[in-house]
Design a protein around this motif. Sequence first.
Motif, short mmCIF file in Angstrom:
data_model
loop_
_atom_site.label_atom_id
_atom_site.label_comp_id
_atom_site.label_asym_id
_atom_site.label_seq_id
_atom_site.Cartn_x
_atom_site.Cartn_y
_atom_site.Cartn_z
N VAL A 483 -39.24 14.33 -23.14
CA VAL A 483 -38.37 13.43 -23.92
C VAL A 483 -37.17 14.25 -24.38
O VAL A 483 -37.32 15.28 -25.04
CB VAL A 483 -39.12 12.85 -25.13
N PHE A 484 -35.97 13.78 -24.03
CA PHE A 484 -34.76 14.52 -24.40
C PHE A 484 -33.65 13.55 -24.78
O PHE A 484 -33.69 12.36 -24.45
CB PHE A 484 -34.31 15.43 -23.25
N THR A 485 -32.66 14.06 -25.52
CA THR A 485 -31.52 13.26 -25.96
C THR A 485 -30.23 13.83 -25.40
O THR A 485 -30.11 15.05 -25.18
CB THR A 485 -31.42 13.24 -27.50
N LEU A 486 -29.27 12.96 -25.16
CA LEU A 486 -27.91 13.34 -24.76
C LEU A 486 -26.92 12.53 -25.58
O LEU A 486 -27.16 11.35 -25.87
CB LEU A 486 -27.69 13.09 -23.26
N MET A 487 -25.81 13.15 -25.93
CA MET A 487 -24.81 12.50 -26.77
C MET A 487 -24.06 11.43 -25.97
O MET A 487 -23.77 11.60 -24.79
CB MET A 487 -23.80 13.52 -27.30
N LYS A 488 -23.76 10.32 -26.65
CA LYS A 488 -22.98 9.26 -26.02
C LYS A 488 -21.52 9.70 -25.85
O LYS A 488 -21.01 10.51 -26.63
CB LYS A 488 -23.02 8.00 -26.87
N ALA A 489 -20.88 9.12 -24.82
CA ALA A 489 -19.44 9.36 -24.65
C ALA A 489 -18.71 8.79 -25.85
O ALA A 489 -19.15 7.83 -26.49
CB ALA A 489 -18.96 8.70 -23.36
N ARG A 490 -17.55 9.36 -26.20
CA ARG A 490 -16.84 9.02 -27.42
C ARG A 490 -16.45 7.56 -27.45
O ARG A 490 -16.61 6.87 -28.44
CB ARG A 490 -15.62 9.90 -27.57
#
Length: 497
Positions: A483-490
Motif C-alpha cells: 500500500v503506497f501513496t503518491l501526490m496528486k498533480a497540482r
Amino acid sequence: MSLLRKHKLNYGWRLFLPLVGLLWLVIIAVAIYQYKNESKLREEIVNDEIRLLNSRIIAAYEQELDLMPVIQFAAKYYENSALNGIRISVYDNHGNLLYCTGTPIPSSVNGKTPPELIAANETGHGTSLRRSDVDPTQAYYYFGVRTSADGKIYVHTAMPYTSALSRELSVDKGMWLLILAMAIGTTIFAYFTTRILGRNVIILHDFATKAAAGEPLPRIDNFPHNELGDISRQIYKLYTEKDAAINRSEREHSIAIKATEDKIHMTRELSNNINHELKTPVGVIRGYLDTIATHPEMVPEMKQKFIENARNAMDRLCNLLNDLSSITRLEEGANSISNEDVDLNDLLFNISTELESINMTNNIHFSYDIPDGCIVIGNYNLLYGMMMNLIRNADFHSRGENCGIRLLSQNSREYTFAFADDGVGVGEQHLSHLFDRFYRIDKGRSRKVGGTGLGLPIVKNTVTVFGGTIFARNRQPHGLEFVFTLMKARQEASSEA
C-alpha cells in the motif's frame, strides 16, 4: 549609617506610604470638588423655585388676575417646604407697594437701589445675596426681582435663611460616608497590594542573591503568579536550561558518535554485501569461461549451455549494477530529479501492453484498475521502474498466478494505491525487512530466479522521493499487498479543493 540601614523600612512600607498618601490627596480633592458641585446644585434648585414663583406672579398680572389671592396662595403653598417664610412684595414702576406678604421688602437700601432691582431694570430679572435692611439680625439667603413685560410692576421676593432651608442646601451626609468608606477601602486595598508586591520583591531579591552565590535555588512554585514571578521563573529557566543544554550537548555528542559509528558499520556492511553480490555472478562467469577455455574438446551442446549460463550471470550482473545505480541516484540525488505530471493510467497501460507483447513475465498475469485522469507528481521513468520492480518481485517470489494495482482511496492531496498478488505471502517476521537492501527470504531461490535484492528498496525510495509512503501487509486468505501513496498533480488537487 549602619543603624539607619538596619531600621530602614522594608520595600512594602516604602511603597505603601507614598501610594496611600497620593490616594488620600486624590480622594480629598474629589470630595471638595463634589461638595462644591452639590452645594451649587442645591442652591440652583432653590433659586429656580423662587424664580418660578416670581414668573407665576408676573403671569397672573399679565392675565389681569387679582394678585393678592395669588400671593397668599403661594405663601400658604410653601409653608411646609424649604421656602416657608418667604416674603413677597409687588411694586409699581414708581416704587409704590401694591401687594405684600410678610414684612415688605424696601425698594431702596440706605437710599440706594438694591443690586437685584438694578439688574431687573436692565434685563427683566435679578438676584442677590445680602442681609435684610429691615431686620439686620436675620441673614437673608436670597433676594429676587422680576419685572413685568410692560415694565409697570415688579415682584420682589426674599427668602430667610431658615433651618429648613439650611437642611435643603446642606450636602447629604451619605455622600461623606460614601467618600469615607471609599477612602478606607482604598487604604486597605493599597496595604494588601503593596504587601504582596513587597513580598514578591523580597522573594526575587532572595532568589537573585542565591543565584549569584551559586546556592541552591528556591522551588519555582514559590514564585508569585505576576510579572515579578514571571521574571523570576524566566531567570530560573535560564539557569536550568543552561545545565540542561550542557547535558543535552554531551548526550547529542554521544549520539552523533554512535550515529557515525552506525553509519560506518552500515557502509561497511553494504560494501560487503555489494562485494558478495558482485562476486557471485563474476565467479559464475569466470568458472564457465575457464571451463570452456581448458576443455577445447567439449562437445558443442555442452559449450553452448555453458555460454548461455555465463550470459545469464552477465545479465544478472548488469541488473545488479543498474539497480545500484538507481538506488544511489534516488538516495543521493533526490533534489536533482525533475518532477512532472504523470498519467498513471497511461503508464500502466504501456506496461501491460509491453508485458503481453514480449512475454516478460514467467507465469503471472498483470492487471490494473485505475480510473482515467489519475495524474500524479513524479518522474515517468522512475515510476515505470518502480512498477516493473513490483511486478518482477511478484513474478519471482509470490508463486501466484495474478498480480495487479488498484486505487484504494483519495483525498485533496494524494492517491492511495494497493499492489497485490495472490501468492503465498511472507511470514510476519519478514514484513518489516522487505525494503532492506539485499534482504532475501529464500536466498537460494532469489539468486536462482535472478533477483538482486534491491528491487523493493528502489520501490520504497522512489515513493519517498515523490513525497509518498509505503508499507507491506499480508492479504487474506493469501497473498502479499503493498500500500503506497503518491501526490496528486497540482491542477487536479486545486480543482478538487
